[in-house]
Design a protein around this motif. Structure first.
Motif, PDB file in Angstrom:
ATOM      1  N   LEU A 137       0.670  -1.220   0.065  1.00 26.50           N
ATOM      2  CA  LEU A 137       0.084   0.023  -0.021  1.00 26.50           C
ATOM      3  C   LEU A 137       0.961   1.254   0.078  1.00 26.50           C
ATOM      4  O   LEU A 137       2.048   1.137   0.523  1.00 26.50           O
ATOM      5  N   PRO A 138       0.415   2.267  -0.546  1.00 27.13           N
ATOM      6  CA  PRO A 138       1.220   3.421  -0.428  1.00 27.13           C
ATOM      7  C   PRO A 138       1.631   3.980   0.703  1.00 27.13           C
ATOM      8  O   PRO A 138       0.908   3.804   2.043  1.00 27.13           O
ATOM      9  N   VAL A 139       3.000   4.536   0.798  1.00 25.70           N
ATOM     10  CA  VAL A 139       3.507   4.681   2.113  1.00 25.70           C
ATOM     11  C   VAL A 139       2.512   5.810   3.013  1.00 25.70           C
ATOM     12  O   VAL A 139       2.364   5.745   4.275  1.00 25.70           O
ATOM     13  N   GLU A 140       2.005   6.833   2.183  1.00 23.63           N
ATOM     14  CA  GLU A 140       1.250   7.820   2.704  1.00 23.63           C
ATOM     15  C   GLU A 140       0.100   7.094   3.317  1.00 23.63           C
ATOM     16  O   GLU A 140      -0.853   8.065   4.003  1.00 23.63           O
ATOM     17  N   GLN A 141      -0.308   5.944   3.039  1.00 18.00           N
ATOM     18  CA  GLN A 141      -1.606   5.523   3.717  1.00 18.00           C
ATOM     19  C   GLN A 141      -1.318   4.590   4.830  1.00 18.00           C
ATOM     20  O   GLN A 141      -2.116   3.816   5.507  1.00 18.00           O
ATOM     21  N   ALA A 142      -0.002   4.373   5.433  1.00 17.90           N
ATOM     22  CA  ALA A 142       0.420   3.617   6.353  1.00 17.90           C
ATOM     23  C   ALA A 142      -0.409   3.947   7.544  1.00 17.90           C
ATOM     24  O   ALA A 142      -0.689   3.037   8.362  1.00 17.90           O
ATOM     25  N   VAL A 143      -0.531   5.337   7.876  1.00 21.79           N
ATOM     26  CA  VAL A 143      -1.134   5.478   9.396  1.00 21.79           C
ATOM     27  C   VAL A 143      -2.490   5.317   9.130  1.00 21.79           C
ATOM     28  O   VAL A 143      -3.214   4.547  10.141  1.00 21.79           O
ATOM     29  N   GLU A 144      -3.308   5.403   8.188  1.00 22.68           N
ATOM     30  CA  GLU A 144      -4.508   5.090   7.857  1.00 22.68           C
ATOM     31  C   GLU A 144      -4.871   3.872   7.960  1.00 22.68           C
ATOM     32  O   GLU A 144      -5.748   3.176   8.495  1.00 22.68           O
ATOM     33  N   HIS A 145      -4.043   2.984   7.654  1.00 28.00           N
ATOM     34  CA  HIS A 145      -4.145   1.395   7.641  1.00 28.00           C
ATOM     35  C   HIS A 145      -3.979   0.835   9.061  1.00 28.00           C
ATOM     36  O   HIS A 145      -4.710   0.076   9.370  1.00 28.00           O
ATOM     37  N   PHE A 146      -2.771   0.998   9.230  1.00 28.97           N
ATOM     38  CA  PHE A 146      -2.272   0.508  10.734  1.00 28.97           C
ATOM     39  C   PHE A 146      -2.530   1.067  11.845  1.00 28.97           C
ATOM     40  O   PHE A 146      -2.551   0.733  12.665  1.00 28.97           O
ATOM     41  N   GLY A 147      -3.155   2.584  11.797  1.00 31.97           N
ATOM     42  CA  GLY A 147      -2.991   2.930  12.857  1.00 31.97           C
ATOM     43  C   GLY A 147      -1.708   3.823  13.447  1.00 31.97           C
ATOM     44  O   GLY A 147      -0.817   3.992  12.656  1.00 31.97           O
ATOM     45  N   TRP A 148      -1.614   3.787  14.908  1.00 29.21           N
ATOM     46  CA  TRP A 148      -0.462   4.651  15.426  1.00 29.21           C
ATOM     47  C   TRP A 148       0.846   3.897  15.034  1.00 29.21           C
ATOM     48  O   TRP A 148       1.763   4.546  14.868  1.00 29.21           O
ATOM     49  N   ILE A 149       0.692   2.683  14.795  1.00 28.07           N
ATOM     50  CA  ILE A 149       2.159   1.577  14.555  1.00 28.07           C
ATOM     51  C   ILE A 149       2.417   2.167  13.053  1.00 28.07           C
ATOM     52  O   ILE A 149       3.651   1.898  12.584  1.00 28.07           O
TER      53      ILE A 149
END
Length: 302
Positions: free
Chosen positions: A250-262
């Motif tokens: 997934l795009p790096v910029e979506q990491a927080v949206e997908h994984f939350g705080w981690i």
């Protein structure tokens, strides 16, 4: 030695307690609850009731001991949200209390820090690297406080832990990734997944603490690192295989949206070296790697 251990029933601290006892040391473990006290008594440690924000209990524990190992980090909350600044303030008070109590004694004081927030810039961070600009700079500022204590007659040392300290009963970053994959039906990784996480088995980490207690020069920093850099894509692939779900980028910029705080940590390159630690302490990791531990399956039991 008689060693006062904070966080003595935690994931890392409990392994440190067992390592110390096996080597012939006595342990005085800080216990905040009856459950923690019973757990310490079961393994043969002496119980000291108190908490990180009970400074008198910390002074008394240090005064009763030949050295201190600090593995606890108080998870303070404000309106049910984790308050890192408050936790860091509690830790600073605790560390300063230990420093004042141990001053002039030459006794060892081993403090826990982390490698995961050091800026790697695509290279492995080393023991002498430092950072005071990250989002968790308040905790790294503690390293300067601890090292300054060496000039006041305290044999201080710092043990930095990697993002993944793994073994059964792990409740940290990797279990959070597994829970996210279960909930979303996909084991994702950011970008091409080539960014890396350092890791260590908790029993190998516990050995570093004991060696630092026994042998470290004042002001030393150590890295409890076995795997210097595991590509996060490989972590995601094992999670996907064990859960029988797709593995996807997934795009790096979506990491927080997908994984939350981690997500911020999972998208970061956190490779780190323990070369100097191994040279200075004669320590060599011997336990299973992170990927081997994941493949054993215990992380996926519900």
């Amino acid at each position: 030695m008689k060693v006062f251990v904070t966080g003595a029933t935690g994931f890392v601290g409990s392994a440190v307690v067992r390592e110390l006892l096996a080597a012939g040391h006595q342990v005085l473990g800080l216990a905040r609850s009856d459950t923690a006290a019973a757990s310490l008594a079961t393994v043969g440690a002496e119980v000291h009731r108190g908490s990180l924000d009970d400074l008198e209990s910390l002074r008394n524990g240090a005064n009763e001991s030949d050295g201190v190992i600090h593995t606890a980090f108080d998870t303070a909350f404000d309106h049910d949200l984790f308050d890192f600044a408050k936790s860091a303030a509690i830790e600073r008070q605790a560390i300063e209390t230990f420093g004042a109590t141990l001053a002039g004694s030459g006794r060892p004081f081993v403090v826990t820090s982390a490698t995961g927030s050091l800026p790697s810039g695509g290279i492995r961070t080393e023991e002498e690297d430092a950072d005071t600009t990250s989002s968790v700079a308040a905790r790294f500022a503690m390293e300067d406080v601890v090292r300054e204590m060496a000039s006041r007659g305290v044999r201080t040392s710092i043990v930095r832990l990697p993002p993944s300290v793994h073994d059964e009963d792990d409740h940290g970053f990797v279990p959070t990734l597994i829970a996210t994959a279960r909930a979303k039906g996909v084991s994702a990784y950011p970008g091409d997944g080539s960014n890396r996480w350092a890791s260590v088995h908790r029993l190998d980490a516990a050995h570093v603490y004991r060696l630092a207690l026994e042998n470290a020069e004042a002001g030393s920093r150590f890295h409890a690192i076995a795997d210097e850099g595991v590509p996060v894509r490989e972590i995601a692939e094992i999670i996907g295989r064990h859960l029988s779900i797709p593995v996807a980028s997934l795009p790096v910029e979506q990491a927080v949206e997908h994984f939350g705080w981690i997500g911020t940590f999972f998208a970061k390159d956190c490779a780190a070296s323990s070369t100097l630690t191994q040279q200075r302490l004669g320590w060599h990791p011997v336990r299973s790697s992170l990927l081997e531990d994941l493949d054993q399956g215990h992380y996926f039991k519900q």
